[in-house]
Structure formats: structure tokens, C-alpha cells
Design an enzyme around this catalytic site. Structure first.
Site, PDB file in Angstrom:
ATOM      1  N   ASP A   1      92.714  29.265   2.106  1.00 22.22           N
ATOM      2  CA  ASP A   1      92.252  29.918   0.882  1.00 22.22           C
ATOM      3  C   ASP A   1      93.143  29.535  -0.301  1.00 22.22           C
ATOM      4  OD1 ASP A   1      90.829  31.644  -0.759  1.00 22.22           O
ATOM      5  OD2 ASP A   1      91.215  33.444   0.428  1.00 22.22           O
TER       6      ASP A   1
ATOM      7  N   ASP B   1      82.287  34.280  -2.764  1.00 25.20           N
ATOM      8  CA  ASP B   1      82.587  35.652  -2.334  1.00 25.20           C
ATOM      9  C   ASP B   1      81.377  36.553  -2.529  1.00 25.20           C
ATOM     10  OD1 ASP B   1      85.099  35.390  -1.334  1.00 25.20           O
ATOM     11  OD2 ASP B   1      86.135  35.919  -3.189  1.00 25.20           O
TER      12      ASP B   1
HETATM   13  C1  DGJ Z   1      89.158  35.203  -1.113  1.00 20.10           C
HETATM   14  C2  DGJ Z   1      88.200  34.765  -0.047  1.00 20.10           C
HETATM   15  O1  DGJ Z   1      87.081  34.166  -0.622  1.00 20.10           O
HETATM   16  C3  DGJ Z   1      87.825  35.977   0.789  1.00 20.10           C
HETATM   17  O2  DGJ Z   1      86.857  35.613   1.731  1.00 20.10           O
HETATM   18  C4  DGJ Z   1      89.055  36.505   1.452  1.00 20.10           C
HETATM   19  O3  DGJ Z   1      89.563  35.565   2.358  1.00 20.10           O
HETATM   20  C5  DGJ Z   1      90.105  36.866   0.395  1.00 20.10           C
HETATM   21  N1  DGJ Z   1      90.345  35.771  -0.495  1.00 20.10           N
HETATM   22  C6  DGJ Z   1      91.401  37.270   1.053  1.00 20.10           C
HETATM   23  O4  DGJ Z   1      92.418  37.467   0.164  1.00 20.10           O
END
Ligand code: DGJ
Length: 743
Positions: A475, A545
Site C-alpha cells: 500500500d 477504496d
Molecule cells: C488504503 C487501502 O486502499 C485500504 O484497502 C486499506 O489497506 C488501508 N489503506 C489501510 O490503511
């Protein structure tokens, strides 16, 4: 032959199955762009140069500036007369701008070379030819090699440049794009993929006026807002007709995609590393390599472009051994627990998931350091044993259920409240004398520095070695700012953005080399780094997201316009949706997520029983249809709008033997009849049977309609197939199977 050279006319012809690209070396030695478009079998004239017009070339004398400003260049330079935006701008040892390139030599080679330190496409078993066109600036003793690789079957031509300093002096590169070509305007529009966090890659079309029309990023990543891709479309182009030029950049940092319309109504199309915040010191004997640009042309609309890019990315960019495998259906605990979990919670989510047929448990953010909120601990990549016990025990408990195990990292970041920051405050990017800007309460590590990359990588590798982990989600939750390195000199600061990206690539290369079976999924606060560069390292990327089924329609449509559906992480999440608060049927959430690499983002224990009961059937559908979705041809049949608020797409096996239709009603409309959708990719003379896929929906009163069950390919593609008018957020899947080959 994919590449030929006509010595008499000094013309290179690059040919794919349906396109031609022609380069001419002018009498003065410039590399000029003559043609890119529909396939030609012959090319004799060089009308594109307009040499007989004012100002005549005149052997570079009196009107040289005007001449250079209208010559269609292959790799234009700045500072010596062409006042359009260049692909290359170089400053000499005195800081003066100026570069002029002349043909030196060329070679036509078999195969596709890589690019040192950068992702690059590969031949992948096909017979690929590459043109190395070597240009030189005799004043600077600079050698610029332009690489053109031709992928005939996919109608793709890739381009990149290597800029070598053969002098004893030190220069500075102010701008080094990957590709550029000029052509007469034909009323082109620019298509880009734009958006925001949770609203990534919406398709946007706009006319091109005089001056520069551009997309770009200065965020240090490709970004949620603008993607490193654009297309030039003749106005009136749609999915199936019209001229389309696609330009895709295989790069994950600051980028620029640009169409400049000049005084002569010519368009200069170019893309590459964004020259903003960029400079590169080129010492004697050094070479700078640009990222690769991936060009395609179609004379039959956007769908052909999509198929070229999908085939090319699947066959020539994604290296992962997972490329052709059915990826495990995962469940991720992020939206289920956020930071509030322990080992028992993870195991209980996994157990419920396993009972429904889900195949992999992914433990997201919060398992390391003192990370119980997003305020701290990034960089402290040590298992928080107080919270989850020994990692290997947890992994083994999940594996004992018969599931795979995945884990989350955010390797590029550092929290001010972390042991790592307390030990190494200078490891964060920052500008002397300024307090660095926080985002999500975190700073960015200076990954241009090898010692920092090594330390972070060894922490990550130690975790991965400590337990049998199958999957990593990498991430990146903020953009870069405060571009200052404690280790660089004044000139080096201009290299920082690019060196950062090279650092990320190096770390991911190490990861997939040391853990060759690992399934790597990239992610950046959702889909902030969804680009072809990342796909060289990971076969899938978390798309957004935003997991709301209706919001996902446009996000996935824009993403799927360029990137194969097998690369799009798409999950079913709970309702009301966390991002938009919308309630959609569980069935529709799954039907929309089925268009990508499928998974769940919830705690099954909290689902209504009627939804939980649908999961085994959704798992079955994924197993039945995913390889068709991943490897077949993707056709958009309809995009929802106010008048016709439904979305419809189709995945068709390349031989036309079977297909899947997905239909989603965004809003119901009263007093409308059934919709006719026109299928694609079928064999005209074959007979097909169409079945609704295991209807498990609650009938909302629209069930009187009887779907047509049989039809010929030509009939279904031209006369259409009827889908009933549905209620808000309802959806249908239809399986299409060829039952008789020819009649
Ligand atoms: C952003 C990601 O897109 C989410 O799926 C998740 O992993 C969060 N970060 C965690 O901090």
C-alpha cells in the site's frame, strides 16, 4: 517483416497487423515523423514534410527556426528553433539550453530489450523486432538512441529513449519524454482517465484547442486524479468507429501526457516523465533511460484499442506466475475491523469465510509496531505479538482451515511517531528549515537512498520469511511532497522524484525475486497507483477504496478501457456502503466485483443470513467465469446515463464459443420496456443458447419477462438481446454458450 528500411528514401516502415508507422530521415539528417495510422503496404512520398512550401528547408540557413517549428519530428528537442514543447531539453556545462539531433546510424534487431532499472515490456514468445535509431548532437557529443519495438499481433509499438553523454563534460537534462510524434489535426479530442480518491479513472473527453491540452501528475505517483494514459480521438469516435491513437506510459511517478495544437494546426502528441520538478545530471559516460511508452492505433473505435492494450499487458507486461492462474478469492479484514482485531478475530473471520468457500485471508493494516490507529508506527515492521501473538501461529491456524494467508505492508512510509523515525528523523523526505507536510499523519521515506531501501526491505523480508505467507498487499497512502533529501546535493534534489520511483521498482523487484511464488497486489489509498509500471511487478492492483457497486461502474469502466480486468482488485463490501452510504443488493455487489479479481471486504458474521447464503453461489460463479473474464475480450455494451440508467458489458471468449453478459440497472425508470443489448464477439453463423446465471434474486415484480433463450450470432449482435427493465440497483448475469457451430 515488421520493420523495413528503404535506403533510397531513407524511410523506416514499422508494420503491425493493422497499423503502419513511418519515419523519414530528412536531407538535413533530422528524424521526421511521416505517418502513423491504418496499415499501408506502400509509402513513397514524403508529403508530410511539406518541403516545397515556404520556408523551404534551405539547408538550415535563413529561415531555419520557422522550418524547425513546422517539421514533424520523432523526438523534438528544445532551444534551437522549434518552439513547440520538446521531448528533450538539455543544458550544457554553462547552463545554456540547446540540443539538436541528427541521424547517425540504425539497426533492426530481433527481440525486445529491457530498460535498466525500469519496467519494460518483453517479447513473451512472440517474434518481435526492435529498431534502434541512433541520433547525435555533434556539439554536445550526446547520443540519443530511440527504441521502437513492434508487436504485430497486438497492434502495439513501444518507444523509449536512451540519452548518453559521450563528452568529457557534465550536462543537465531538463526534460526527457518517452515518445512524441506530430500529425495534422483532424479535429481530435483528448480522452483521459480522471478522478479523485474513491472516484478514480472516470472517462473524460474534451476538445483540443490551440496550446497545450494535458494530463499530468506531480504527486510522486501516477495518482488518483490523472492516469498516465491518453487517447486522441477523431471527433465522433465511439466504441466501434473512428480513429483512435492510444498512448500509455509504463511509469508510476510524475507523468505528463500532452497534445499541443500549434499555429499550423498540427498536433504534437507526447508523454513521459513530468518535466516539472525534474532535472538530471548527466556526467561524462553516463546514460539516462526514459520509461517506455506504449502506442496503439485503431481505425475502428475504442474497443479495438482496449483489446490491443488488454492483450499486450497480459502477454508482454505482467510477469507474475499468477498471470494465467485463477487467483484465490480473498477476504480482507480492513472494512470489517479497521485496527480493532487480534488473532482470534482474524481466525474467526477466516473460518466463516472458509465455510462459504473463500480461499485466502488477508490481514490488513494494524498488525505491526504499536499500530492501533493510523497515527503511528509506519516503518516499525515488527509483528505486534501483544496483539496477534506469533505470526507463524496465526498463519498456521488460518492454513489449518485450508486457506491461504496474505498480509499488508506500507513500505514507503514513516510515521513521526515510530521507533524508525526516532532513530532516523533524516530518513523522511523534507526540505531544510521547513516542517514537512503531513498526510494521514505520515511522512514519506527517502527511497532514493539505498541504505533506507535495504533496511526497510530486510524488515519486510524477515516478516515474510517468518511464516508461510502467500500474498502481500503493498500500500501507499499519501502523495509525495517536501521533495528534499538529506543525502543529495543541490542538483540531486531535481532527481529525487525519479530516483524515488526507481527505488520503489528496485524494492519490488527484490521482493518478487526473493519470493517468486508470492501474489503481490499493489495499492495506493485505493487506486492511486494503477499503472502499467506497477503491473510489471504485480498482476493485480486494488482498484479503488470505493467498493459501492454503483460507484464502481464508472471506476471499473475507465480502468477496463486500458487495463485488463484480471488486474482490477474488486471486492464485495457491506452496506450501507462505507464511502457513499448506499444500500445495494448483495447480488449486485458481487456481480460488479466479478468483473475483476474477486474478493470480500467484510465480516461474514455480521451479514444478514440471506446475503451470507449467496456467497457459495458467488464463489461458484467466480470459478466458472473468471478465466473468461480474465483472458477473453471485454466489450462495453452500454454506459449508464440519465436517459438510459443502466450499464452493460460482456466478456467473450476469443473464439466466440462462450460469453458472459453483466447488466446493472442504476436506477429504475417507470413505463419503460425491456432493453435491447447488442452482443459482441460472437460467430455470426453459430447458434447460441443464453441462460440467466442461477437466478437467486428476490423477484421485485419485474419477473414476467421471459428471456430469449436461443439465437444466432449475427442475430444477437445486430437484432439484439432483450433484458427486462429492472428496479434500482438490480442486476443480471447471462451466460452465452455456442450450441451449434455453423448452420
Ligand atoms: C488504503 C487501502 O486502499 C485500504 O484497502 C486499506 O489497506 C488501508 N489503506 C489501510 O490503511
Amino acid at each position: 517483416m515488421a520493420i523495413t528500411f528503404d535506403e533510397q528514401n531513407r524511410e523506416f516502415m514499422l508494420s503491425t497487423d493493422h497499423t503502419s508507422y513511418v519515419i523519414k530521415i530528412t536531407d538535413d539528417g533530422y528524424a521526421a515523423h511521416l505517418y502513423y495510422g491504418k496499415k499501408l503496404n506502400h509509402f513513397l512520398q514524403d508529403a508530410g514534410l511539406r518541403e516545397g512550401e515556404f520556408p523551404a528547408p534551405g539547408k538550415l540557413l535563413r529561415e531555419k527556426g520557422t522550418y524547425l517549428s513546422s517539421l514533424p519530428f520523432e523526438y523534438p528537442t528544445e532551444g534551437v528553433g522549434d518552439s513547440r514543447p520538446g521531448a528533450l531539453s538539455v543544458r550544457n556545462e554553462k547552463g545554456q539550453y540547446g540540443c539538436e539531433l541528427f541521424y547517425k546510424e540504425h539497426s533492426i534487431e530481433q527481440g525486445k530489450p529491457g530498460i535498466p532499472g525500469l519496467p519494460a515490456s518483453f517479447a513473451g514468445g512472440e517474434d518481435i523486432q526492435t529498431l534502434r535509431l541512433v541520433l547525435t548532437d555533434p556539439v554536445l557529443a550526446l547520443t540519443v538512441t530511440l527504441f521502437y519495438s513492434v508487436f504485430p499481433k497486438e497492434d502495439i509499438i513501444t518507444r523509449s529513449a536512451a540519452i548518453a553523454n559521450d563528452s568529457a563534460k557534465t550536462y543537465s537534462i531538463a526534460r526527457a519524454l518517452s515518445a512524441s510524434f506530430d500529425m495534422d489535426d483532424r479535429n481530435f479530442e483528448m480522452l483521459t482517465l480522471d478522478g479523485a480518491w474513491a472516484r478514480e479513472r472516470h472517462i473524460c473527453r474534451r476538445p483540443i484547442g490551440y496550446g497545450v491540452t494535458a494530463a499530468r501528475s506531480v504527486r510522486g505517483e501516477s495518482g488518483h486524479q490523472e492516469n498516465p494514459f491518453f487517447a486522441l480521438l477523431e471527433s465522433g469516435t465511439d466504441r466501434e468507429k473512428g480513429d483512435v491513437y492510444g498512448l500509455l506510459l509504463m511509469y508510476s511517478g510524475n507523468h505528463l501526457e500532452m497534445a499541443e495544437k500549434s499555429q499550423n494546426n498540427m498536433i504534437r502528441a507526447s508523454l513521459g516523465i513530468n518535466p516539472n520538478f525534474f532535472s538530471w545530471k548527466l556526467g561524462s559516460g553516463e546514460t539516462f533511460y526514459t520509461p517506455e511508452a506504449v502506442l496503439t492505433y485503431s481505425d475502428s473505435g475504442l474497443t479495438a484499442m482496449t483489446h490491443s492494450y488488454h492483450d499486450f499487458i497480459r502477454g508482454h507486461i505482467i510477469r507474475s506466475p499468477w498471470r494465467e492462474k485463477l487467483r484465490p478469492i480473498l477476504i480482507n479484514n480492513w472494512e470489517a475491523t479497521y485496527f480493532n482485531f487480534d488473532a482470534d478475530k482474524i481466525v474467526s473471520i477466516a473460518k466463516d469465510a472458509k465455510d462459504c468457500g473463500i480461499e485466502m485471508m488477508v490481514m490488513d493494516d494494524g498488525w505491526f509496531g504499536k499500530r492501533d490507529s493510523d497515527n503511528c508506527a509506519l516503518g516499525d515492521w515488527f509483528v505486534n505479538e501483544e496483539k496477534i501473538g506469533k505470526l507463524s501461529d496465526l498463519v498456521n491456524r488460518v492454513k489449518a482451515l485450508g486457506m491461504k494467508f496474505g498480509i499488508w505492508f506500507e513500505p514507503e512510509m514513516i510515521s513521526p511517531d515510530s521507533d524508525l523515525y526516532r532513530a532516523h528523523p533524516d530518513w523522511a523526505l523534507q526540505i531544510s528549515g521547513r516542517t514537512p507536510t503531513l498526510a494521514r499523519n505520515q511522512l514519506v521515506l527517502d527511497l532514493s537512498r539505498k541504505e533506507i531501501r535495504d533496511e526497510i526491505y530486510s524488515r519486510i523480508a524477515n516478516v515474510l520469511k517468518s511464516a508461510p505467507i502467500d500474498y502481500v498487499k503493498w500500500d501507499m497512502n499519501r502523495n509525495l511532497s517536501d521533495i528534499g533529501s538529506a543525502a543529495a546535493d543541490a542538483e540531486g534534489q531535481g532527481e529525487l522524484f525519479h530516483r524515488y520511483v526507481l527505488g520503489v521498482y528496485e524494492m519490488q523487484e527484490r521482493l518478487i525475486t526473493d519470493f517468486p511464488d508470492l501474489l503481490l497486489e499493489n495499492c495506493s489509498g485505493g487506486g492511486g497507483r494503477f499503472d502499467a509500471g506497477m503491473l510489471y511487478y504485480s498482476p493485480q492492483i486494488w482498484c479503488s477504496d470505493d467498493t459501492d457497486a454503483i460507484e464502481r461502474l464508472r471506476i471499473q469502466e475507465g480502468t477496463g478501457l486500458v487495463y485488463p480486468l484480471s488486474t482490477m482488485g474488486a471486492h464485495v463490501s457491506k452496506c450501507p456502503n462505507e464511502q457513499v452510504g448506499r444500500n445495494t443488493p448483495f447480488e449486485t455487489r458481487a456481480n460488479v466485483a466479478l468483473a475483476g479479481t474477486f474478493g470480500y471486504e467484510l465480516n461474514i458474521a455480521n451479514l444478514p443470513e440471506k446475503d451470507r447464503a449467496l456467497i457459495p453461489e458467488q464463489v461458484r460463479r467466480y470459478h466458472e467465469f473468471h478465466m473468461l473474464i480474465a483472458d477473453g475480450d471485454y466489450y462495453r455494451l452500454h454506459s449508464w446515463n440519465d436517459e438510459e440508467p443502466y450499464d452493460c458489458w460482456m466478456n467473450t471468449e476469443k473464439d466466440g464459443s462462450c460469453a458472459l453478459i453483466t447488466y446493472v440497472q442504476v436506477l429504475g425508470r417507470p413505463s419503460t420496456c425491456s432493453r435491447k443489448v447488442y452482443l459482441r464477439g460472437l460467430v455470426p453463423d453459430a447458434e447460441y443458447e443464453i441462460q440467466e446465471v442461477n437466478p437467486s434474486r428476490v423477484d421485485m415484480g419485474y419477473g414476467r419477462f421471459t428471456a430469449q433463450k436461443r439465437g444466432y450470432g449475427d442475430e444477437l449482435m445486430n437484432a439484439g438481446f432483450l433484458v427486462p427493465s429492472l428496479g434500482d440497483y438490480e442486476s443480471r448475469l447471462y451466460s452465452v454458450k455456442r450450441v451449434r457451430e455453423n448452420s
